[in-house]
Scaffold this active site. Structure first.
Site: not given
Lengths: 307, 307
Positions: A216, A218, A249, A258
């Protein structure tokens, strides 16, 4: 609509699973509060675009995440296809709501660090297991599938570096509680490719095979897709991503998006790896959602194909 | 300023070379025409930030690229350190200007496709070699180093897919003319990781080792860093990048930016691979240039660290 030319590579899988988190991890970090009907349409369009799992929402207290205060109403609108629509559940009260709504798939949200456990869970690193234990046990007894997020796996805004052994110990214990999959979260996007590989190897060394692991990422430092590539080459077959790169943002460190599902799909399809996703339908959905939110999608693929 | 935590990986190099193209490939695609004094400061700040090679400008005709009409004046301001400041040279007239200014390093700009050869070089795919031949020969006779770009290596906006054998044949002939390095350009950013690997393997199969190859990625579809990762793992040790991801508006398919140098540096330093670059000084430079251009840098690292 343009699509990547396909050049396969030996040793890579024929297909992988994208676990879509846009409606939950994306929208919970957006300033705007999106009407429930729009959320339901968003989830349904993502499913129609071929995403096999779309995490729909969260039962965290609306005081903390007002963006998802309509969780029950959204799930009622989405109907009973619970396997496809996991819901985040922070505690036993959340689990009760999930059971009342006949959900089949929940996710819990663990922390790899002490500080984030205190801030996000109002717990300690150690006490989180006691906190999650009864929730997972009851969920499993009710036949529910339980995913466990591990956040701050690659770094923590308060503690800085996070030891790999600590992440593995937390993940191992969440699996022991009964979770069927760990999602290893780079919550603040600081991870790099060698770190991804080292963490996965450490999990393997602790008896956790890649098929119990999801990643996962970002994109705070632009590393999300390169990290996904490292994880894919290592052997991971489940990738979290957010349609349009939703999730904050792009100009604020604390809330960047993500990995964009579209950019991941372009990468995977270019390697001839099936995802089941119709990229054109997905891009259309993200363009529509960007319009709802009133700002352009940070996904490069959406920007390129929507022009 | 935050920096990536370092986790090395066996099999990767201790250091690589970043070939900075922001002042040339970046600024030639910006709408704004930047004053020559600002360009000189830009190049000097990039060198001061530790970039070993900064392509400064181009001798293409100002009718085609008015942004770089001040090429001679810029080079005069930069002084004689020509090895560090290559200049793009389209033909023998350009070469003469480079020789008059005592340059030591030039680059020529070949095409992997027929259509782009016609549009960009006013030549054919075949005739470009006859066109470049005397330029490269005279440059080499004068002791100059010659880099050869090969554009549209992964796809062409008019022709679509580009055959790998065709790219290898073009590159091979540019090396045979006397170029010391090929820069394989994904001019429109459509390449994916398997394609990168297959192209590099095909070059190796044709007798061109990785140390004669550089890669040049654009981030149109968000693949630039993932492609750089694939090239690094294959064995490439020279990477083109553009400070701040300069090189066009991120919302127009035809003119998206290069791989941002900062995002590449974060990736490499995270793997413990030396670049010589001071990331903080580089980010400061890109923030300053973004201010000059009046739009935020598309680099995620710049966005995160400048906030």
């Amino acid at each position: 609509m343009r699509s990547p030319s396909v050049v396969t590579e030996p040793g890579l899988p024929e297909s992988v699973t994208i676990y879509e988190v846009g409606p939950r991890d994306g929208l919970q970090n957006e300033k705007a509060i999106v009407p429930v009907a729009v959320k339901a349409e968003f989830v349904e369009r993502l499913v129609a675009a071929g995403l096999p799992v779309v995490e729909a929402t969260s039962f965290v207290h609306p005081r903390w995440v007002p963006q998802l205060a309509d969780a029950a109403e959204l799930l009622e609108r989405l109907g009973p296809d619970g396997r496809r629509h996991p819901v985040l559940v922070p505690n036993e009260r959340g689990l009760q709501r999930a059971l009342d709504l006949d959900r089949e798939h929940i996710a819990i949200f663990g922390s790899a660090t002490e500080t984030f456990a205190q801030r996000n869970l109002n717990s300690t690193l150690e006490d989180q297991f006691a906190m999650f234990g009864p929730t997972v046990e009851r969920a499993r007894a009710g036949g529910l599938d339980v995913r466990a997020y591990v956040s701050m796996c690659f770094g923590d805004p308060w503690e800085g570096d996070v030891a790999i052994e600590q992440v593995v110990a937390v993940g191992r214990r969440l699996l022991d509680l009964g979770a069927s999959q760990l999602s290893l979260g780079d919550t603040i996007g600081v991870g790099t490719a060698g770190h991804v590989r080292a963490l996965l190897e450490a999990f393997n060394g602790a008896g956790v095979p890649d098929d119990l692991l999801a990643v996962h990422f970002h994109d705070t430092y632009g590393q999300a897709l390169a990290n996904a590539e490292a994880a894919l080459r290592h052997g991971v077959r489940t990738f979290d991503a957010s349609a349009g790169g939703l999730g904050g943002c792009p100009y604020a460190e604390s809330a960047t998006g993500n990995l964009a599902t579209e950019d991941l799909v372009w990468f995977l399809h270019g390697l001839g790896i099936r995802t089941g996703v119709d990229l054109a339908a997905l891009v259309e959905t993200s363009v529509w959602m960007a319009d709802v939110l009133g700002r352009p999608s940070p996904s490069r693929v959406v920007q390129a194909l929507a022009g």
